[in-house]
Design a protein around this motif. Sequence first.
Motif, PDB file in Angstrom:
ATOM      1  N   VAL A 195       0.818  -1.227   0.000  1.00  0.00           N
ATOM      2  CA  VAL A 195       0.000   0.000   0.000  1.00  0.00           C
ATOM      3  C   VAL A 195       0.841   1.263   0.000  1.00  0.00           C
ATOM      4  CG1 VAL A 195      -1.904  -1.181   1.167  1.00  0.00           C
ATOM      5  CG2 VAL A 195      -0.217   0.076   2.532  1.00  0.00           C
ATOM      6  N   ALA A 196       2.083   1.168   0.448  1.00  0.00           N
ATOM      7  CA  ALA A 196       2.939   2.354   0.502  1.00  0.00           C
ATOM      8  C   ALA A 196       4.350   2.001   0.054  1.00  0.00           C
ATOM      9  CB  ALA A 196       2.952   2.933   1.918  1.00  0.00           C
ATOM     10  N   PRO A 197       4.498   1.556  -1.220  1.00  0.00           N
ATOM     11  CA  PRO A 197       5.813   1.103  -1.676  1.00  0.00           C
ATOM     12  C   PRO A 197       6.885   2.192  -1.682  1.00  0.00           C
ATOM     13  CG  PRO A 197       4.288   1.318  -3.525  1.00  0.00           C
ATOM     14  CD  PRO A 197       3.479   1.471  -2.280  1.00  0.00           C
ATOM     15  N   ALA A 198       6.465   3.444  -1.821  1.00  0.00           N
ATOM     16  CA  ALA A 198       7.444   4.539  -1.876  1.00  0.00           C
ATOM     17  C   ALA A 198       7.631   5.235  -0.539  1.00  0.00           C
ATOM     18  CB  ALA A 198       7.007   5.552  -2.934  1.00  0.00           C
ATOM     19  N   ALA A 199       6.966   4.758   0.492  1.00  0.00           N
ATOM     20  CA  ALA A 199       7.040   5.429   1.800  1.00  0.00           C
ATOM     21  C   ALA A 199       8.429   5.276   2.415  1.00  0.00           C
ATOM     22  CB  ALA A 199       5.987   4.865   2.739  1.00  0.00           C
ATOM     23  N   ARG A 200       8.752   6.221   3.278  1.00  0.00           N
ATOM     24  CA  ARG A 200      10.040   6.190   3.982  1.00  0.00           C
ATOM     25  C   ARG A 200       9.839   5.613   5.379  1.00  0.00           C
ATOM     26  NH1 ARG A 200      12.387   9.549   7.737  1.00  0.00           N
ATOM     27  NH2 ARG A 200      10.672  11.061   7.516  1.00  0.00           N
ATOM     28  N   PHE A 201      10.676   4.658   5.738  1.00  0.00           N
ATOM     29  CA  PHE A 201      10.627   4.095   7.086  1.00  0.00           C
ATOM     30  C   PHE A 201      11.530   4.919   8.006  1.00  0.00           C
ATOM     31  CE2 PHE A 201       8.711   0.539   5.018  1.00  0.00           C
ATOM     32  CZ  PHE A 201       7.957  -0.090   6.007  1.00  0.00           C
ATOM     33  N   ALA A 202      10.916   5.425   9.082  1.00  0.00           N
ATOM     34  CA  ALA A 202      11.689   6.172  10.073  1.00  0.00           C
ATOM     35  C   ALA A 202      12.343   5.229  11.069  1.00  0.00           C
ATOM     36  CB  ALA A 202      10.783   7.153  10.812  1.00  0.00           C
ATOM     37  N   VAL A 203      11.641   4.135  11.415  1.00  0.00           N
ATOM     38  CA  VAL A 203      12.146   3.159  12.389  1.00  0.00           C
ATOM     39  C   VAL A 203      11.742   1.759  11.934  1.00  0.00           C
ATOM     40  CG1 VAL A 203      12.081   2.354  14.788  1.00  0.00           C
ATOM     41  CG2 VAL A 203      11.932   4.804  14.294  1.00  0.00           C
ATOM     42  N   ARG A 204      12.710   0.844  12.029  1.00  0.00           N
ATOM     43  CA  ARG A 204      12.414  -0.579  11.847  1.00  0.00           C
ATOM     44  C   ARG A 204      12.810  -1.308  13.120  1.00  0.00           C
ATOM     45  NH1 ARG A 204      11.318  -2.370   6.630  1.00  0.00           N
ATOM     46  NH2 ARG A 204      11.809  -0.925   4.938  1.00  0.00           N
ATOM     47  N   ASN A 205      12.007  -2.284  13.504  1.00  0.00           N
ATOM     48  CA  ASN A 205      12.270  -2.988  14.756  1.00  0.00           C
ATOM     49  C   ASN A 205      11.944  -4.464  14.570  1.00  0.00           C
ATOM     50  OD1 ASN A 205      11.941  -3.736  17.777  1.00  0.00           O
ATOM     51  ND2 ASN A 205      12.675  -1.626  17.831  1.00  0.00           N
ATOM     52  N   ASN A 206      12.424  -5.291  15.519  1.00  0.00           N
ATOM     53  CA  ASN A 206      12.181  -6.733  15.416  1.00  0.00           C
ATOM     54  C   ASN A 206      11.234  -7.256  16.485  1.00  0.00           C
ATOM     55  OD1 ASN A 206      13.749  -6.645  17.683  1.00  0.00           O
ATOM     56  ND2 ASN A 206      15.362  -7.996  16.909  1.00  0.00           N
ATOM     57  N   SER A 207      10.486  -6.358  17.146  1.00  0.00           N
ATOM     58  CA  SER A 207       9.517  -6.809  18.140  1.00  0.00           C
ATOM     59  C   SER A 207       8.328  -5.857  18.160  1.00  0.00           C
ATOM     60  CB  SER A 207      10.151  -6.866  19.537  1.00  0.00           C
ATOM     61  OG  SER A 207      10.350  -5.577  20.062  1.00  0.00           O
ATOM     62  N   VAL A 208       7.185  -6.362  18.586  1.00  0.00           N
ATOM     63  CA  VAL A 208       5.981  -5.530  18.666  1.00  0.00           C
ATOM     64  C   VAL A 208       6.149  -4.445  19.722  1.00  0.00           C
ATOM     65  CG1 VAL A 208       3.522  -5.531  19.209  1.00  0.00           C
ATOM     66  CG2 VAL A 208       4.478  -7.355  17.812  1.00  0.00           C
ATOM     67  N   LEU A 209       6.769  -4.790  20.850  1.00  0.00           N
ATOM     68  CA  LEU A 209       6.998  -3.773  21.884  1.00  0.00           C
ATOM     69  C   LEU A 209       7.901  -2.669  21.362  1.00  0.00           C
ATOM     70  CD1 LEU A 209       7.422  -5.877  25.160  1.00  0.00           C
ATOM     71  CD2 LEU A 209       5.464  -4.501  24.443  1.00  0.00           C
TER      72      LEU A 209
ATOM     73  N   GLY B 192       2.421   3.817  12.339  1.00  0.00           N
ATOM     74  CA  GLY B 192       2.618   2.421  12.000  1.00  0.00           C
ATOM     75  C   GLY B 192       1.510   1.525  12.496  1.00  0.00           C
ATOM     76  N   PRO B 193       1.419   0.316  11.930  1.00  0.00           N
ATOM     77  CA  PRO B 193       0.418  -0.662  12.362  1.00  0.00           C
ATOM     78  C   PRO B 193       0.803  -1.274  13.707  1.00  0.00           C
ATOM     79  CG  PRO B 193       1.243  -1.143  10.142  1.00  0.00           C
ATOM     80  CD  PRO B 193       2.174  -0.171  10.763  1.00  0.00           C
ATOM     81  N   LEU B 194      -0.208  -1.449  14.565  1.00  0.00           N
ATOM     82  CA  LEU B 194      -0.024  -2.082  15.865  1.00  0.00           C
ATOM     83  C   LEU B 194      -1.260  -2.916  16.187  1.00  0.00           C
ATOM     84  CD1 LEU B 194       1.293   0.974  17.949  1.00  0.00           C
ATOM     85  CD2 LEU B 194       2.676  -0.919  17.056  1.00  0.00           C
ATOM     86  N   PRO B 195      -1.129  -3.936  17.011  1.00  0.00           N
ATOM     87  CA  PRO B 195      -2.319  -4.667  17.455  1.00  0.00           C
ATOM     88  C   PRO B 195      -3.252  -3.749  18.234  1.00  0.00           C
ATOM     89  CG  PRO B 195      -0.297  -5.870  17.986  1.00  0.00           C
ATOM     90  CD  PRO B 195       0.124  -4.508  17.564  1.00  0.00           C
ATOM     91  N   THR B 196      -4.541  -3.837  17.971  1.00  0.00           N
ATOM     92  CA  THR B 196      -5.491  -2.969  18.667  1.00  0.00           C
ATOM     93  C   THR B 196      -5.504  -3.237  20.171  1.00  0.00           C
ATOM     94  OG1 THR B 196      -7.271  -4.561  18.214  1.00  0.00           O
ATOM     95  CG2 THR B 196      -6.980  -2.744  16.649  1.00  0.00           C
ATOM     96  N   ALA B 197      -5.189  -4.448  20.578  1.00  0.00           N
ATOM     97  CA  ALA B 197      -5.166  -4.756  22.004  1.00  0.00           C
ATOM     98  C   ALA B 197      -4.146  -3.898  22.738  1.00  0.00           C
ATOM     99  CB  ALA B 197      -4.850  -6.239  22.223  1.00  0.00           C
ATOM    100  N   LEU B 198      -3.044  -3.564  22.059  1.00  0.00           N
ATOM    101  CA  LEU B 198      -2.019  -2.718  22.676  1.00  0.00           C
ATOM    102  C   LEU B 198      -2.268  -1.246  22.388  1.00  0.00           C
ATOM    103  CD1 LEU B 198       1.205  -4.778  21.828  1.00  0.00           C
ATOM    104  CD2 LEU B 198      -0.216  -4.885  23.870  1.00  0.00           C
ATOM    105  N   GLY B 199      -2.588  -0.922  21.135  1.00  0.00           N
ATOM    106  CA  GLY B 199      -2.729   0.477  20.759  1.00  0.00           C
ATOM    107  C   GLY B 199      -3.883   1.178  21.438  1.00  0.00           C
ATOM    108  N   ASP B 200      -5.043   0.515  21.518  1.00  0.00           N
ATOM    109  CA  ASP B 200      -6.220   1.157  22.115  1.00  0.00           C
ATOM    110  C   ASP B 200      -6.084   1.310  23.617  1.00  0.00           C
ATOM    111  OD1 ASP B 200      -7.260   1.211  19.595  1.00  0.00           O
ATOM    112  OD2 ASP B 200      -8.772  -0.343  19.926  1.00  0.00           O
ATOM    113  N   ALA B 201      -5.235   0.512  24.239  1.00  0.00           N
ATOM    114  CA  ALA B 201      -5.101   0.549  25.696  1.00  0.00           C
ATOM    115  C   ALA B 201      -4.035   1.531  26.157  1.00  0.00           C
ATOM    116  CB  ALA B 201      -4.769  -0.854  26.216  1.00  0.00           C
ATOM    117  N   ASP B 202      -3.336   2.167  25.223  1.00  0.00           N
ATOM    118  CA  ASP B 202      -2.200   3.034  25.581  1.00  0.00           C
ATOM    119  C   ASP B 202      -2.585   4.491  25.362  1.00  0.00           C
ATOM    120  OD1 ASP B 202       0.300   4.390  25.725  1.00  0.00           O
ATOM    121  OD2 ASP B 202       1.327   2.504  25.252  1.00  0.00           O
TER     122      ASP B 202
END
Length: 296
Positions: free
Chosen positions: A208-222, A235-245
């Motif tokens: 969906v965003a092939p030309a987008a620039r990544f500011a941060v890449r990580n190897n864990s959901v946290l 960025g995309p996150l699980p709703t269980a974590l995002g909505d609770a924060d």
Amino acid sequence: MFDWNDLKPFLAVAQHQSMIAAGKSLGLSQSTVQRRLSELERRIGRALIVRHPAGYRLTADGLSLLPMAQKVARAVAELERYLDDTAREFDGVIRVTCPEPLVLRIVQSKLLDAFHARHPKLRVEFVTSDRYLDLSQGEADVAFRSGDTDDELVGRKIADSLWAIYASPDYVERHGRPATVQDMTQHPLVGFETTFSSHRMLTWLTEVAPAARFAVRNNSVLGLVSAVKSGAGIGPLPTALGDADDGLVRILGPIPELTRSWRILAHPDLRRTPRIAAFFDFIVEQRAALKPIFTG
């Protein structure tokens, strides 16, 4: 027509091709083995064993009966193991693997307290890792997973895994928010590193965003949560974590392409053992209570 004991001499002779060896394996005399085989043949009206110079061989009828008799033997052995296990009190450790963010949420929910109250001699131990642990190799007993998994495992759906797009309140104030998924190309992204190229989230972002620039890449959901909260990007996150924060704002979604099912999984060889069955049954029973933990 006959009971299980009628099949034991038949299976033993088929395996050893000798009346003497079959008798030793069963703790019976050669004459007893022969007598019981003759009785089995009389009852079913078919010859099953014939004598050859090199030993005993199965007749055509014996060969036809053998797979079914072996299936009965396996079923009886499984039943005996089950009864032996259930004759003892439930005790031992259940090693559960799941994504690290879920551990705290499960513990804080008090569900484990209820499980331990029901089975006081069973103890749940969490095993977390950046990779899927191999249940067939005994790295864990039970897994909570939402992605693709080994077809060999068996399990049950317990909740939905939903993902949405999040940003920090400060980021939204400074940069605004995308109105559509296509607008994400105008914003710096937070996502998994390229070693997670097969993960559905990274695949979707690339589409969906092939030309987008990544500011941060990580190897864990946290790590992704921390990066989005810092204001580095969206960025995309699980709703269980995002909505609770409180440090996160949902700006798009849930994203249908990222939706999966949370399942509880185990290897078939372990699934029916009493301690694993007890945990499985409890988790399935508590699906309503698990929904806010896994889905949000």
